[in-house]
Scaffold this active site. Structure first.
Site, short mmCIF file in Angstrom:
data_model
loop_
_atom_site.label_atom_id
_atom_site.label_comp_id
_atom_site.label_asym_id
_atom_site.label_seq_id
_atom_site.Cartn_x
_atom_site.Cartn_y
_atom_site.Cartn_z
N ASP A 65 26.18 -21.87 -44.20
CA ASP A 65 26.68 -20.51 -43.96
C ASP A 65 25.59 -19.44 -44.08
O ASP A 65 25.88 -18.24 -43.97
CB ASP A 65 27.84 -20.18 -44.91
N ARG A 90 28.40 -21.23 -51.52
CA ARG A 90 27.47 -20.26 -50.91
C ARG A 90 26.48 -19.67 -51.92
O ARG A 90 25.58 -18.92 -51.52
CB ARG A 90 28.25 -19.13 -50.21
N ARG A 137 37.25 -12.06 -51.75
CA ARG A 137 35.85 -12.37 -52.01
C ARG A 137 35.22 -11.43 -53.04
O ARG A 137 34.72 -11.87 -54.05
CB ARG A 137 35.05 -12.35 -50.71
N HIS A 166 37.33 -10.93 -45.41
CA HIS A 166 36.22 -9.98 -45.58
C HIS A 166 36.61 -8.71 -44.81
O HIS A 166 37.20 -8.80 -43.72
CB HIS A 166 34.93 -10.51 -44.94
N ASP A 168 34.87 -6.90 -42.95
CA ASP A 168 34.32 -6.82 -41.58
C ASP A 168 35.06 -7.69 -40.58
O ASP A 168 34.70 -7.75 -39.41
CB ASP A 168 32.81 -7.11 -41.57
N ALA A 254 34.10 -21.24 -38.50
CA ALA A 254 33.68 -21.07 -39.91
C ALA A 254 34.21 -19.76 -40.48
O ALA A 254 33.93 -19.41 -41.62
CB ALA A 254 32.15 -21.09 -40.01
N CYS A 260 29.25 -10.84 -38.61
CA CYS A 260 28.86 -11.69 -39.75
C CYS A 260 27.49 -12.34 -39.53
O CYS A 260 26.80 -12.68 -40.50
CB CYS A 260 29.84 -12.83 -39.95
#
Ligand code: ARG
Length: 283
Positions: A65, A90, A137, A166, A168, A254, A260
């Site tokens: 990622d 991550r 998150r 998220h 965004d 994903a 992103c």
């Protein structure tokens, strides 16, 4: 005049669906490496074609990622506030991003270690204000810490739909007083904050939000986004923007798309502090 826009990207050399940390990811579906490389390259080339300087972070085996550079952290002038990823999968990205920013002249700082923060995926400037998504998150408390640290007003917005985990994925500032958003990703309070504080709000339908159309990259009057959002494209045209549709299906597997895959290093077009910095740089 040469554009001062700079974006950080990372080639999808090691990109794959190796784990499941959001509702879009399914290890059994997997992704196609050749197709991912082509789709990523098309986004890269479109940005370069718009005069953007694209910086490249070296991909790292085992960090699939890392391509989603928007989650590196938050840039404010020459300060880089590094992310604290919620999932262990991550967290290995952090030293990689920190090293890149330190080597490229940024002051690297971490948010307090007890709370999560996923950078420009959840913290987006519209004008002088930092709009901050939290719950899935990032934590609301870190967002307040970030606002205090850089001295800007933060408006926390609770995200209520796990598919739009998220900020965004459901909100995209396009100018200091204008943004695109999907109302269904916010609660009543969040929707009223957005309506009260942003003069021009373009609503995205559930169907077009599901094509990741809010996850767009704004370069001047051009908006790069995943294909499949004709209504949004029309609405943007009415506001004087043109859209550049791209096929980004491999990355949607994903849970990510155009925005992103990019990290704006000089401040988004919609961030008022960017134009202030540009003005002083021009003197
Ligand atoms: N698989 C990544 C994750 O779940 C996708 C990140 C998408 N990034 C973004 N800024 N929305 O963390």
């Amino acid at each position: 005049m040469a554009s001062m826009r700079r974006i950080l990207m990372c080639r999808p050399t090691y990109f794959r669906i190796a784990y499941e940390i959001n509702p879009w990811m399914n290890r059994r579906v997997g992704s196609d490496p050749g197709e991912s490389a082509r789709q990523w390259q098309a986004l890269h080339d479109a940005l370069v074609g718009l005069g953007v300087t694209v910086e490249l972070l070296d991909p790292v085996d085992g960090l699939p990622d890392l391509v989603f550079t928007a989650n590196a952290g938050l840039v404010y002038r020459d300060l880089f506030l590094s992310s604290r990823f919620r999932y262990g999968e991550r967290q290995g990205e952090t030293p990689v991003f920190d090293r890149w920013f330190a080597e490229h002249g940024f002051e690297v700082e971490h948010t307090p270690d007890e709370h999560h923060f996923e950078g420009a995926g959840d913290a987006l400037f519209c004008g002088e204000t930092l709009f901050a998504g939290y719950r899935f998150r990032s934590d609301a408390r870190t967002m307040q810490w970030v606002g205090d640290r850089i001295g800007v007003e933060v408006l926390p917005l609770e995200l209520v739909d796990p598919r739009y985990y998220h900020l965004d994925t459901c909100f995209c500032p396009i100018a200091p007083d204008a943004a695109v958003f999907f109302p269904g990703a916010f609660d009543e309070y969040g929707r009223s904050v957005l309506r009260d504080r942003i003069r021009t709000l373009i609503e995205v339908s559930a169907e077009e939000a599901f094509s990741f159309s809010c996850n767009a990259v704004v370069v001047g009057r051009s908006v790069l986004l995943n294909e499949g959002a004709p209504k949004l494209a029309k609405a943007l045209e009415r506001h004087g923007y043109r859209t550049i549709p791209l096929t980004l299906t491999e990355f949607i597997k994903a849970g990510g798309s155009a925005k992103c895959l990019t990290f704006r290093l000089d401040g988004e077009d919609a961030a008022r502090w960017r134009s202030a910095a540009d003005r002083s740089a021009a003197v």
